[in-house]
Scaffold this motif. Structure first.
Motif, PDB file in Angstrom:
ATOM      1  N   ILE A   1      -7.962   3.268   5.013  1.00 34.80           N
ATOM      2  CA  ILE A   1      -7.202   2.343   3.963  1.00 34.80           C
ATOM      3  C   ILE A   1      -8.123   2.509   2.910  1.00 34.80           C
TER       4      ILE A   1
ATOM      5  N   TYR B   1       0.780  -1.256   0.030  1.00 38.54           N
ATOM      6  CA  TYR B   1      -0.034   0.087   0.070  1.00 38.54           C
ATOM      7  C   TYR B   1       0.909   1.215  -0.056  1.00 38.54           C
TER       8      TYR B   1
ATOM      9  N   LYS C   1       2.417  -0.028   5.391  1.00 38.05           N
ATOM     10  CA  LYS C   1       2.615  -0.174   3.959  1.00 38.05           C
ATOM     11  C   LYS C   1       2.469  -1.523   3.615  1.00 38.05           C
TER      12      LYS C   1
ATOM     13  N   PRO D   1      -1.539  -2.928   6.656  1.00 42.45           N
ATOM     14  CA  PRO D   1      -2.212  -1.921   6.876  1.00 42.45           C
ATOM     15  C   PRO D   1      -3.311  -2.242   8.140  1.00 42.45           C
TER      16      PRO D   1
END
Length: 65
Positions: free
Chosen positions: A65, A3, A34, A37
């Motif tokens: 998120i 992420y 990252k 999450p």
């Protein structure tokens, strides 16, 4: 899946106002989001669909998120 962590300017300024030790702990914890999450200690915020919070020392970090 990886992420992307985006820190809004207002949060960045708030982190910079903290002492160096607390700021580094928060930044370090944000970097771990990252890869994962939803770590074990994250809590879903009631009333919000995709918002969570984690504790970092004496601070609560709220994220989306």
């Amino acid at each position: 899946m990886s992420y992307k962590v985006v820190i809004p300017n207002s949060a960045y300024k708030a982190i910079n106002d903290l002492n160096e030790e607390d700021a580094l702990r928060i930044i370090s914890k944000l970097k771990t989001l990252k890869d994962n999450p939803q770590p074990i200690n994250s809590l879903k915020m009631k009333g919000y669909e995709h918002q969570y919070r984690i504790r970092v020392g004496n601070f609560r970090v709220r994220y989306l998120i």
